[in-house]
Design a protein around this motif. Structure first.
Motif, PDB file in Angstrom:
ATOM      1  N   SER B 185     -62.064  16.006 -54.343  1.00 54.87           N
ATOM      2  CA  SER B 185     -61.303  16.170 -55.573  1.00 54.87           C
ATOM      3  C   SER B 185     -62.216  16.675 -56.686  1.00 54.87           C
ATOM      4  O   SER B 185     -63.371  16.260 -56.798  1.00 54.87           O
ATOM      5  CB  SER B 185     -60.611  14.867 -55.977  1.00 54.87           C
ATOM      6  OG  SER B 185     -61.511  13.805 -55.924  1.00 54.87           O
ATOM      7  N   ALA B 186     -61.665  17.592 -57.480  1.00 49.58           N
ATOM      8  CA  ALA B 186     -62.433  18.185 -58.572  1.00 49.58           C
ATOM      9  C   ALA B 186     -62.774  17.106 -59.588  1.00 49.58           C
ATOM     10  O   ALA B 186     -62.050  16.135 -59.750  1.00 49.58           O
ATOM     11  CB  ALA B 186     -61.626  19.299 -59.229  1.00 49.58           C
ATOM     12  N   GLU B 212     -62.482  23.942 -58.472  1.00 46.03           N
ATOM     13  CA  GLU B 212     -61.605  24.686 -57.573  1.00 46.03           C
ATOM     14  C   GLU B 212     -62.371  25.919 -57.099  1.00 46.03           C
ATOM     15  O   GLU B 212     -63.129  26.513 -57.876  1.00 46.03           O
ATOM     16  CB  GLU B 212     -60.333  25.115 -58.306  1.00 46.03           C
ATOM     17  CG  GLU B 212     -59.436  23.954 -58.734  1.00 46.03           C
ATOM     18  CD  GLU B 212     -58.985  23.072 -57.567  1.00 46.03           C
ATOM     19  OE1 GLU B 212     -58.862  23.608 -56.436  1.00 46.03           O
ATOM     20  OE2 GLU B 212     -58.790  21.866 -57.775  1.00 46.03           O
ATOM     21  N   ASP B 215     -62.521  28.937 -59.408  1.00 45.41           N
ATOM     22  CA  ASP B 215     -63.320  28.650 -60.608  1.00 45.41           C
ATOM     23  C   ASP B 215     -64.805  28.683 -60.266  1.00 45.41           C
ATOM     24  O   ASP B 215     -65.634  29.179 -61.027  1.00 45.41           O
ATOM     25  CB  ASP B 215     -62.985  27.266 -61.175  1.00 45.41           C
ATOM     26  CG  ASP B 215     -61.556  27.208 -61.673  1.00 45.41           C
ATOM     27  OD1 ASP B 215     -60.942  28.289 -61.831  1.00 45.41           O
ATOM     28  OD2 ASP B 215     -61.046  26.090 -61.877  1.00 45.41           O
TER      29      ASP B 215
END
Ligand SMILES: [Cu+2]
Lengths: 131, 325
Positions: B185-186, B212, B215
């Protein structure tokens, strides 16, 4: 009188010397297996990291070591002779007790060596990488 | 259910750890989750064993303190003392050893080379063509991909640890060690040097920013570029102070005369989330504070304190560094 006892002792000692040696065999196999596994792994991982052959070798070596230890353990078990006389301690100072006690000790050492060899081999067999 | 309970206990015990940014109780990567589950199994197993042994002890000494039959006693010793632990430990080994493989594999994703210095982190992203993008004191990772980390150290042993993302690995001078992370998870997770490495060991941390994938790609492309030239008058003056004070003999700012290798690469210092290996923020006062009081903030640091600089010079330097986006 004393002369006879000494002679008997000497005779007995000679016959027991073999089983005195015998009790070291299983731990000896464990020690050699341990050194070989660690040494070979260090070498292979430092050189080319070809772990598949290494794992196969360790697998075969472990199989041989375990069979040998089981055989030694079986010999020792018979020497201890627990099933027939149900004598756990063999604590009389007689020749027979001495003989059976050495069997007892060798048997226990074979058991611990079997466990030791198995546990040493597990990482090599279950982790397929040098990292 | 169990997980929630343990996490709850952890939260109660460690209120200082703020949202679990640096906590094994907040697993946010595949590898951390694996270790978490492993720890849980071991912990519950140990609890059961402890209750069993304790219970048995109470039983034979308090509840039923009679002499046991020979057979039962022998059975207990051989069964409970030899067979049971051998089988249980063997089972735990067979269960846990294969789990240790994944976190050490190279992974299909990118590789990052991290070198521990006293007391900061040199971070180099390896591009597909083999070239490297140099950064420092911050690790950025794409979510959902296994990134390989090639670890090394300069002069003394350190250890690399981002508790929320995965295991710990020693960093040894002259020897590469490996770890890999698969973040799920970011977010931003704190890492910390986990092996005593000298006076400022406790002040050797870093942030791991999990992004992500798109990104991340954009960020990496920006990171690979040379530094942006100063945009304001203040920043331009800062660049002059930077050159005049000789900062470039230790620091690199790509695209300028500064090519030093002693300290962290500052090419994109302004876009980082922390300063001084995770000990300060990146506001202008933080920069000024760091430059003027380096040795107070970090005992025995290799960078001298520039306490002779005027407040104006410090402000200008802060503007310059903050502008290195
Ligand atoms: Cu350290």
């Amino acid at each position: 009188m004393t002369e006879i006892t000494e002679n008997e002792d000497a005779h007995e000692f000679r016959s027991e010397a073999v089983s005195l040696w015998r009790i070291t065999f299983a731990p000896l196999i464990w020690a050699v297996h341990f050194a070989a596994c660690y040494g070979a792994t260090a070498l292979v991982c430092a050189k080319d990291g070809a772990v598949d052959g290494l794992r196969l070798g360790i697998g075969i070596g472990t199989g041989v070591a375990l069979v040998a230890i089981v055989w030694l353990g079986w010999q020792a078990w018979q020497q201890w002779d627990l099933v027939r006389d149900r004598d756990w301690e063999n604590d009389q100072g007689t020749g027979e007790d001495r003989h059976q006690f050495l069997g007892h000790a060798a048997f226990l050492l074979a058991v611990i060596s079997f466990i030791g060899v198995s546990y040493v081999a597990l990482p090599a067999l279950l982790i397929g990488t040098c990292r | 259910m169990l997980r929630t309970l343990v996490a709850l206990a952890g939260v109660l015990l460690l209120p200082a750890c703020g949202e679990g940014r640096q906590s094994v109780l907040n697993p946010s990567g595949r590898d951390a989750l694996l270790l978490y589950d492993l720890a849980l199994v071991m912990f519950v197993g140990a609890l059961v064993l402890w209750l069993l042994v304790g219970g048995l002890f109470v039983y034979v000494t308090r509840i039923n303190p009679r002499e046991m039959s020979r057979g039962l006693a022998e059975g207990l010793i051989v069964g409970g003392g030899v067979l049971f632990p051998v089988v249980l430990l063997g089972g735990l080994l067979v269960y846990s050893l294969p789990l240790m493989q994944a976190p050490r594999e190279a992974g299909e994703g990118m590789r990052v080379h991290i070198t521990a210095e006293q007391w900061w982190w040199r971070v180099e992203y390896e591009l597909p063509d083999g070239s490297r993008v140099t950064s420092a004191n911050e690790l950025r990772l794409p979510v959902g991909q296994r990134t390989g980390l090639v670890l090394n150290a300069h002069r003394v042993i350190h250890a690399f640890w981002v508790p929320a993302l995965g295991g710990k690995a020693d960093m040894i001078p002259g020897r590469e060690t490996y770890l890999s992370f698969l973040p799920e998870s970011a977010g931003t997770y704190r890492g910390q040097c986990a092996e005593f490495c000298g006076a400022s060991h406790a002040l050797m941390a870093f942030e791991t920013v999990v992004m992500e994938p798109e990104d991340f790609e954009a960020w990496l492309a920006a990171e690979a570029r040379d530094a942006t030239p100063p945009q304001t008058q203040e920043a331009t003056r800062g660049a002059q102070v930077f050159a005049r004070e000789g900062c470039g003999s230790c620091h690199t700012v790509r695209g300028t005369q500064a090519v030093g290798q002693v300290g962290p690469d500052l090419t994109h210092m302004g876009s980082r989330v922390s300063l001084g290996a995770g000990i300060l923020g990146v506001t202008p006062p933080d920069f000024a504070n760091w430059i003027a009081h380096t040795e107070t903030l970090k005992p025995e640091v290799a960078m001298p304190s520039y306490d002779h600089l005027s407040p104006d010079d410090l402000t200008a330097l802060a503007a310059y560094l903050g502008g290195l986006q």
